[in-house]
Motif scaffolding. Sequence first.
Motif, PDB file in Angstrom:
ATOM      1  N   GLY A 214       0.824  -1.212   0.000  1.00 26.74           N
ATOM      2  CA  GLY A 214       0.000   0.000   0.000  1.00 26.74           C
ATOM      3  C   GLY A 214       0.850   1.251   0.000  1.00 26.74           C
ATOM      4  O   GLY A 214       0.559   2.212  -0.723  1.00 26.74           O
ATOM      5  N   LYS A 215       1.918   1.232   0.779  1.00 26.36           N
ATOM      6  CA  LYS A 215       2.829   2.377   0.836  1.00 26.36           C
ATOM      7  C   LYS A 215       3.465   2.644  -0.526  1.00 26.36           C
ATOM      8  O   LYS A 215       3.584   3.787  -0.956  1.00 26.36           O
ATOM      9  N   GLN A 216       3.860   1.543  -1.200  1.00 23.72           N
ATOM     10  CA  GLN A 216       4.472   1.700  -2.535  1.00 23.72           C
ATOM     11  C   GLN A 216       3.468   2.300  -3.525  1.00 23.72           C
ATOM     12  O   GLN A 216       3.829   3.114  -4.370  1.00 23.72           O
ATOM     13  N   ILE A 217       2.217   1.892  -3.403  1.00 28.95           N
ATOM     14  CA  ILE A 217       1.187   2.416  -4.310  1.00 28.95           C
ATOM     15  C   ILE A 217       0.953   3.906  -4.048  1.00 28.95           C
ATOM     16  O   ILE A 217       0.855   4.712  -4.978  1.00 28.95           O
ATOM     17  N   LEU A 218       0.909   4.296  -2.778  1.00 27.97           N
ATOM     18  CA  LEU A 218       0.734   5.714  -2.451  1.00 27.97           C
ATOM     19  C   LEU A 218       1.910   6.543  -2.955  1.00 27.97           C
ATOM     20  O   LEU A 218       1.738   7.645  -3.467  1.00 27.97           O
ATOM     21  N   LYS A 219       3.116   5.978  -2.815  1.00 30.81           N
ATOM     22  CA  LYS A 219       4.296   6.684  -3.296  1.00 30.81           C
ATOM     23  C   LYS A 219       4.208   6.866  -4.813  1.00 30.81           C
ATOM     24  O   LYS A 219       4.528   7.932  -5.338  1.00 30.81           O
TER      25      LYS A 219
ATOM     26  N   CYS B  27       1.736  12.374  -9.417  1.00 26.48           N
ATOM     27  CA  CYS B  27       1.181  13.707  -9.244  1.00 26.48           C
ATOM     28  C   CYS B  27       2.266  14.751  -9.453  1.00 26.48           C
ATOM     29  O   CYS B  27       2.096  15.721 -10.191  1.00 26.48           O
ATOM     30  N   ARG B  28       3.418  14.547  -8.822  1.00 23.32           N
ATOM     31  CA  ARG B  28       4.523  15.509  -8.915  1.00 23.32           C
ATOM     32  C   ARG B  28       5.080  15.564 -10.332  1.00 23.32           C
ATOM     33  O   ARG B  28       5.390  16.622 -10.853  1.00 23.32           O
ATOM     34  N   LYS B  29       5.258  14.385 -10.949  1.00 25.97           N
ATOM     35  CA  LYS B  29       5.919  14.313 -12.263  1.00 25.97           C
ATOM     36  C   LYS B  29       5.039  14.843 -13.380  1.00 25.97           C
ATOM     37  O   LYS B  29       5.501  15.528 -14.288  1.00 25.97           O
ATOM     38  N   THR B  30       3.759  14.496 -13.353  1.00 23.76           N
ATOM     39  CA  THR B  30       2.903  14.812 -14.498  1.00 23.76           C
ATOM     40  C   THR B  30       2.053  16.048 -14.247  1.00 23.76           C
ATOM     41  O   THR B  30       1.438  16.563 -15.176  1.00 23.76           O
TER      42      THR B  30
ATOM     43  N   ASN C  65       4.306  21.395   4.028  1.00 22.88           N
ATOM     44  CA  ASN C  65       5.418  20.456   3.828  1.00 22.88           C
ATOM     45  C   ASN C  65       4.926  19.016   3.911  1.00 22.88           C
ATOM     46  O   ASN C  65       5.153  18.347   4.912  1.00 22.88           O
ATOM     47  N   PRO C  66       4.254  18.546   2.868  1.00 25.85           N
ATOM     48  CA  PRO C  66       3.773  17.160   2.916  1.00 25.85           C
ATOM     49  C   PRO C  66       4.950  16.200   3.036  1.00 25.85           C
ATOM     50  O   PRO C  66       5.986  16.392   2.417  1.00 25.85           O
ATOM     51  N   THR C  67       4.777  15.190   3.870  1.00 29.17           N
ATOM     52  CA  THR C  67       5.830  14.202   4.094  1.00 29.17           C
ATOM     53  C   THR C  67       5.769  13.156   2.994  1.00 29.17           C
ATOM     54  O   THR C  67       4.740  12.505   2.841  1.00 29.17           O
ATOM     55  N   PRO C  68       6.849  12.957   2.245  1.00 32.93           N
ATOM     56  CA  PRO C  68       6.802  11.890   1.246  1.00 32.93           C
ATOM     57  C   PRO C  68       6.738  10.533   1.951  1.00 32.93           C
ATOM     58  O   PRO C  68       7.265  10.406   3.056  1.00 32.93           O
ATOM     59  N   VAL C  69       6.108   9.573   1.319  1.00 30.54           N
ATOM     60  CA  VAL C  69       6.065   8.235   1.916  1.00 30.54           C
ATOM     61  C   VAL C  69       7.452   7.629   1.801  1.00 30.54           C
ATOM     62  O   VAL C  69       8.050   7.659   0.742  1.00 30.54           O
ATOM     63  N   GLU C  70       7.971   7.099   2.887  1.00 28.76           N
ATOM     64  CA  GLU C  70       9.321   6.479   2.828  1.00 28.76           C
ATOM     65  C   GLU C  70       9.218   4.970   2.976  1.00 28.76           C
ATOM     66  O   GLU C  70       8.304   4.468   3.572  1.00 28.76           O
TER      67      GLU C  70
END
Length: 229
Positions: A174-179, A185-188, A224-229
């Motif tokens: 799930g974390k990988q999918i959210l990332k 979102c950021r790229k496109t 400052n949204p936290t990126p999923v790590e």
Amino acid sequence: MSYVEISNVYKRYEMGETTIVANNDINFSIDKGEFVVILGPSGAGKSTVLNILGGMDSCDEGNILVDGVDIAKFNERKLTTYRRIDVGFVFQFYNLVPNLTAKENVELASQVSPKALDVDAVLEQVGLVNRKSNFPAQLSGGEQQRVAIARALAKNPKLLLCDEPTGALDYETGKQILKLLQDSCRKTGTTVIVITHNSAISPMADRVIRINDAKVRSIEVNENPTPVE
Ligand code: ADP
Ligand code: ADP
């Protein structure tokens, strides 16, 4: 004017003698390119408002401005075009066509959009190049969701609407999918909206809209949204 402006939206379902108010005066705005989480418990009215925004359901009252156009005023023909071209959907249970390969599932979506992206490039973006000839049943849950995300992204939509996209996945997957959704979102620059009942997801959003009992209870903007790590 914001990219998405939902104002005074009401939706009721008649169930025999009783009326269920699923959306009771919903109001919120979203900027272009934001990664938005709509958070709330089961039955709060999240899917209802997402389906209305995606043109899959109609509201009883209110305005749904997307890129300056009120889709609440669209007739069926215009709604169909809007759903096909402007909106990408991602669901909890993937909704892939079982007898088509991963690549064919993505191609199917891109064929209906005049502004579709290159299918191989999108498959690469979601990390599925080695899996493109597999059928859905040969893929893990996370991989099937990647196909569904690729299918949605290939249309190069204005809005990517995701209804509990990690609901059927284990925590790590799930974390990988959210990332992946956040990266896309950021790229496109696609505006991405994810609905969830899992508050652990909210720190990564640019904007968190909390819905409970058919109403918006709070809207929070994360500088400052936290990126999923
Ligand atoms: P959430 O996505 O937050 O779980 P929903 O938007 O699915 O909530 O549902 C909000 C309320 O509307 C719930 O009480 C649900 O049972 C009801 N509802 C949703 N869709 C329908 C429908 N097609 N017919 C009748 N009631 C519905
Ligand atoms: P998950 O842990 O996500 O449930 P699985 O255990 O289902 O994943 O699958 C692990 C790996 O094996 C995945 O890469 C998946 O693509 C692959 N796989 C699973 N079932 C098949 C199959 N029937 N044919 C080919 N590859 C498969």
